[in-house]
Write a protein that holds these residues in place. Sequence first.
Motif, short mmCIF file in Angstrom:
data_model
loop_
_atom_site.label_atom_id
_atom_site.label_comp_id
_atom_site.label_asym_id
_atom_site.label_seq_id
_atom_site.Cartn_x
_atom_site.Cartn_y
_atom_site.Cartn_z
N ALA A 176 0.85 -1.20 0.00
CA ALA A 176 0.00 0.00 0.00
C ALA A 176 0.88 1.24 0.00
CB ALA A 176 -0.90 -0.02 1.23
N GLY A 177 0.54 2.18 -0.86
CA GLY A 177 1.30 3.43 -0.94
C GLY A 177 2.61 3.30 -1.68
N ALA A 178 2.77 2.22 -2.45
CA ALA A 178 4.03 2.02 -3.15
C ALA A 178 4.26 3.03 -4.26
CB ALA A 178 4.08 0.60 -3.74
N GLY A 179 3.19 3.66 -4.74
CA GLY A 179 3.33 4.67 -5.77
C GLY A 179 3.70 4.08 -7.11
N VAL A 180 4.34 4.89 -7.97
CA VAL A 180 4.64 4.43 -9.33
C VAL A 180 5.81 3.45 -9.33
CG1 VAL A 180 3.73 6.48 -10.44
CG2 VAL A 180 6.11 6.45 -9.72
N ASN A 181 6.68 3.53 -8.33
CA ASN A 181 7.78 2.58 -8.25
C ASN A 181 7.40 1.43 -7.34
OD1 ASN A 181 9.41 4.07 -10.00
ND2 ASN A 181 10.07 5.41 -8.35
N GLY A 182 8.33 0.53 -7.06
CA GLY A 182 7.99 -0.65 -6.31
C GLY A 182 6.95 -1.47 -7.03
N ARG A 183 7.10 -1.54 -8.36
CA ARG A 183 6.06 -2.18 -9.17
C ARG A 183 6.67 -3.24 -10.08
NH1 ARG A 183 7.44 2.32 -12.22
NH2 ARG A 183 7.23 2.15 -14.48
N ARG A 184 5.78 -3.90 -10.80
CA ARG A 184 6.16 -4.96 -11.73
C ARG A 184 5.80 -4.51 -13.14
NH1 ARG A 184 2.93 -9.10 -13.74
NH2 ARG A 184 3.98 -11.05 -14.29
N VAL A 185 6.70 -4.74 -14.07
CA VAL A 185 6.45 -4.43 -15.48
C VAL A 185 6.50 -5.75 -16.25
CG1 VAL A 185 7.22 -3.17 -17.51
CG2 VAL A 185 7.53 -2.17 -15.24
N ALA A 186 5.44 -6.10 -16.94
CA ALA A 186 5.42 -7.36 -17.68
C ALA A 186 4.63 -7.21 -18.97
CB ALA A 186 4.81 -8.48 -16.83
N ASP A 187 5.07 -7.91 -20.00
CA ASP A 187 4.35 -7.86 -21.28
C ASP A 187 4.79 -9.05 -22.14
OD1 ASP A 187 2.62 -6.99 -23.23
OD2 ASP A 187 3.44 -4.96 -23.32
N SER A 188 4.08 -9.25 -23.23
CA SER A 188 4.45 -10.28 -24.19
C SER A 188 4.16 -9.77 -25.59
CB SER A 188 3.68 -11.58 -23.93
OG SER A 188 2.29 -11.39 -24.13
N PHE A 189 4.91 -10.30 -26.55
CA PHE A 189 4.75 -9.88 -27.94
C PHE A 189 4.90 -11.08 -28.85
CE2 PHE A 189 6.08 -6.08 -25.75
CZ PHE A 189 5.29 -5.09 -26.32
N PHE A 206 8.39 -10.65 -21.12
CA PHE A 206 9.22 -9.83 -20.24
C PHE A 206 8.57 -9.73 -18.87
CE2 PHE A 206 9.12 -7.99 -24.57
CZ PHE A 206 10.42 -8.25 -24.96
N ALA A 207 9.37 -9.82 -17.82
CA ALA A 207 8.88 -9.58 -16.47
C ALA A 207 10.00 -8.90 -15.68
CB ALA A 207 8.47 -10.88 -15.79
N ILE A 208 9.72 -7.69 -15.21
CA ILE A 208 10.73 -6.87 -14.54
C ILE A 208 10.15 -6.35 -13.24
CG2 ILE A 208 12.08 -4.73 -14.71
CD1 ILE A 208 11.97 -5.18 -17.80
N GLU A 209 10.93 -6.43 -12.16
CA GLU A 209 10.52 -5.92 -10.85
C GLU A 209 11.34 -4.68 -10.52
OE1 GLU A 209 8.12 -7.21 -8.99
OE2 GLU A 209 7.74 -9.09 -10.08
N LEU A 210 10.67 -3.66 -9.99
CA LEU A 210 11.33 -2.41 -9.61
C LEU A 210 11.20 -2.18 -8.11
CD1 LEU A 210 9.90 -0.06 -12.40
CD2 LEU A 210 11.94 -1.48 -12.50
N ASP A 211 12.24 -1.55 -7.52
CA ASP A 211 12.13 -1.20 -6.11
C ASP A 211 11.52 0.20 -5.97
OD1 ASP A 211 14.12 0.66 -6.67
OD2 ASP A 211 15.71 -0.43 -5.60
N GLU A 212 11.46 0.69 -4.75
CA GLU A 212 10.82 1.98 -4.50
C GLU A 212 11.53 3.13 -5.19
OE1 GLU A 212 7.95 2.83 -2.82
OE2 GLU A 212 7.61 0.69 -3.03
N ALA A 213 12.83 2.96 -5.46
CA ALA A 213 13.58 4.01 -6.13
C ALA A 213 13.48 3.92 -7.64
CB ALA A 213 15.05 3.95 -5.69
#
Length: 262
Positions: A176-189, A206-213
Motif C-alpha cells: 500500500a502506498g508504493a506509488g509508481v515505483n515498487g512495481r512490476r512491469v510485464a508484457d508479451s509480444f 518480459f517480467a521486470i521488478e522495480l524497487d521503491e527508487a
Amino acid sequence: EANAQRFLRPTSLAELLAVRAAHPEAELVCGATEIGVYVNKHDRRYAMLVSTEGVTELRRVTRTDEAFVVGGAATLTELEDAIGAELPELKKMLLAFASRQVRNRASLAGNLVTASPIGDMAPVLLALGATITLASPRGERTLPLEGFFVGYRKTVLAPDELVRAVTIPRPARPAAGAGVNGRRVADSFKVSKRREMDISIVAAGFAIELDEAGLVTSARLAYGGVAATPVLATKASAALVGRPWNAETVRDVAAVLREEFT
C-alpha cells in the motif's frame, strides 16, 4: 482397437502412469491439435495412442496464494478462464494463440512438450518463472521451465514420464502506498505474418521488478524463434538489474541483447 492400432483412455493418474511405463513407445494425446495435423497432413499412423484427458486431476487449474497450478491436460481456454485479468501478459499471448476453437482443445502442457522453438506459450512462461512437474511410477520431479528444453524439439522427459502440472507464479501485490515505483512491469509480444491463426516469426515475454527508487531488482527476458529452443536472454536480463527503468537503460541493454543470439 482396430487395424492393429490401439487407443487407451485411462481415468486415473495411477493407471495412466502404469500404461505410460508399460508402453513408452506409445504417443500421448491431449487435445490432438498437433498430432491431428500429422495424421491428416502427413498420413502418419500410430500403433498406440494414450489419451490423458480422462484423468480428472490433470484437467484442473488451481489457484494458490503463490501460483496458478495448471494440470497436464488442462486446456488453454481453462487456463484463460482461471487467470482472468491477473496476468494480462499471459492472456495477451493466449489471445494470439490460434483460434478459440483450437484453444478449447489444445493443452498448455502439450504446447510445451512439442518443444517447438516458436511455440507461443514458452517465452511468456519463461519470463514469468514457470516450473514444470514431471511424473512417472518412480515419483515426481519439478524443474524450472528453462531446464525442460534441451534441443530442437527435445526435452528432458524420460520415456516413462508425463507432465503432471505447470506452475505459474502469481505476481506479488505492491505494498500500500508504493506509488509508481515498487512495481512490476510485464508484457508479451508475438510477431507473425497474420494477427491470428499463424505461427510466430519471433515471440517474447518480459517480467521486470522495480524497487521503491525505480531501480530494476530482477528481470527475465525470454524469446522464441531466435535459437533451437525457447530461451532466456540471460545477459540482457542481468544487464538490467540495478539500473533505473528508463529509455537510456533500455537502449543500453538493447545493445547487449543484439549480441546475445546468433
